[in-house]
Design an enzyme around this catalytic site. Sequence first.
Site, PDB file in Angstrom:
ATOM      1  CB  ILE A  38       3.125 -11.941 -15.563  1.00  0.00           C
ATOM      2  CG1 ILE A  38       3.599 -10.480 -15.709  1.00  0.00           C
ATOM      3  CG2 ILE A  38       4.311 -12.858 -15.249  1.00  0.00           C
ATOM      4  CD1 ILE A  38       4.238  -9.889 -14.464  1.00  0.00           C
ATOM      5  CE1 TYR A  56      -0.952  -4.547  -5.659  1.00  0.00           C
ATOM      6  CE2 TYR A  56       0.911  -3.052  -5.831  1.00  0.00           C
ATOM      7  CZ  TYR A  56       0.270  -4.215  -6.202  1.00  0.00           C
ATOM      8  OH  TYR A  56       0.861  -5.049  -7.116  1.00  0.00           O
TER       9      TYR A  56
END
Length: 310
Positions: A13, A150
């Site tokens: 990205i 995470y």
Amino acid sequence: MTHALITGGAGFIGSHLSEYLLKQGQTVTIIDNLSTGSFENIAHLQSNPNFHYVIEDIRNAQVVDRLMSTCDIVYHMAAMVGVHKIISEPINTIEVNIGGTEVILQTARRYRRKVMLASTSEVYGKGIKVPFEEDDDRVVGATTRNRWAYATSKAVDEFLALAYYTEAELPVVIFRLFNTVGPRQSGQYGMVVPRFVKWALNDDPVNVYGTGNQTRCFGNVFDVIQAIVKLSDTPEAVGQVFNIGSNEEVSIHQLAQRIIQRANSDSEINFIPYDEAYEAGFEDFQRRVPGIAKIKDVIGWSPSTGLDET
Ligand code: UDP
């Protein structure tokens, strides 16, 4: 002329964001340690005199200080990503995501730079609400399951960014990226679409984890970049959290079938239990759909590219 610093700018990205801002005439400096990003993603930008890159870890506070001193805004995209990678590297996951963000926010405070913080739909955890709205409760599992480290590390990033906003008046905008796909995405670290595409093109078996009835919504990276940049230009967005993603829901089994069909492939579909695919006790989400009413309301953005076109 705006000078943007993009952490993780050699990632999937981040590299598209770099390209987009350069096309707008901005100067772009990226910092990336190439842990999941790659030089290939940015090689074509090298000849642009407005593009600069530094191959370094974002936890190197001295380097970040030097880069931040000359930029106007930082897009903080650098993080450990990919479900396979975060399961196999739990220490890095926690230390990079939390330690790295700490360095970015502390340095941004020193120079009063706006921070665009990339977060993730993982922070919603295993909540079952459809769609997820920005202020929904988070439902995360036990500390013995790496996936939640995470989710928690990115949630800590959000808490910290909001703390800098409220306590130090640092302009921050948080955006939670849902599943995003497009050119340059690697399947090496877990992302399902490039994995399925590669298998289908090679006529190899396509491995669907679990029953395949779990659903996701895959946003097109070019749509996603527009949302991020528009948020960065909107003063009203400061201090807020936004979902960014597509609301076209597809089951992973259907995804496999659609990719096989569009690749004219002879691949067969294999169903693999989660325990075998990831680790014992792995928990997946059944549905993950972004609520996008808020971002539409504030910046008028909604996704415009369907999954087949992507
Ligand atoms: N998945 C799969 N086969 C793969 C990789 C992923 O069936 O080779 C599944 C995975 O279990 C999940 C979905 O595809 O249900 C999306 O996985 P990904 O890692 O792309 O993103 P997530 O949404 O889980 O963060």
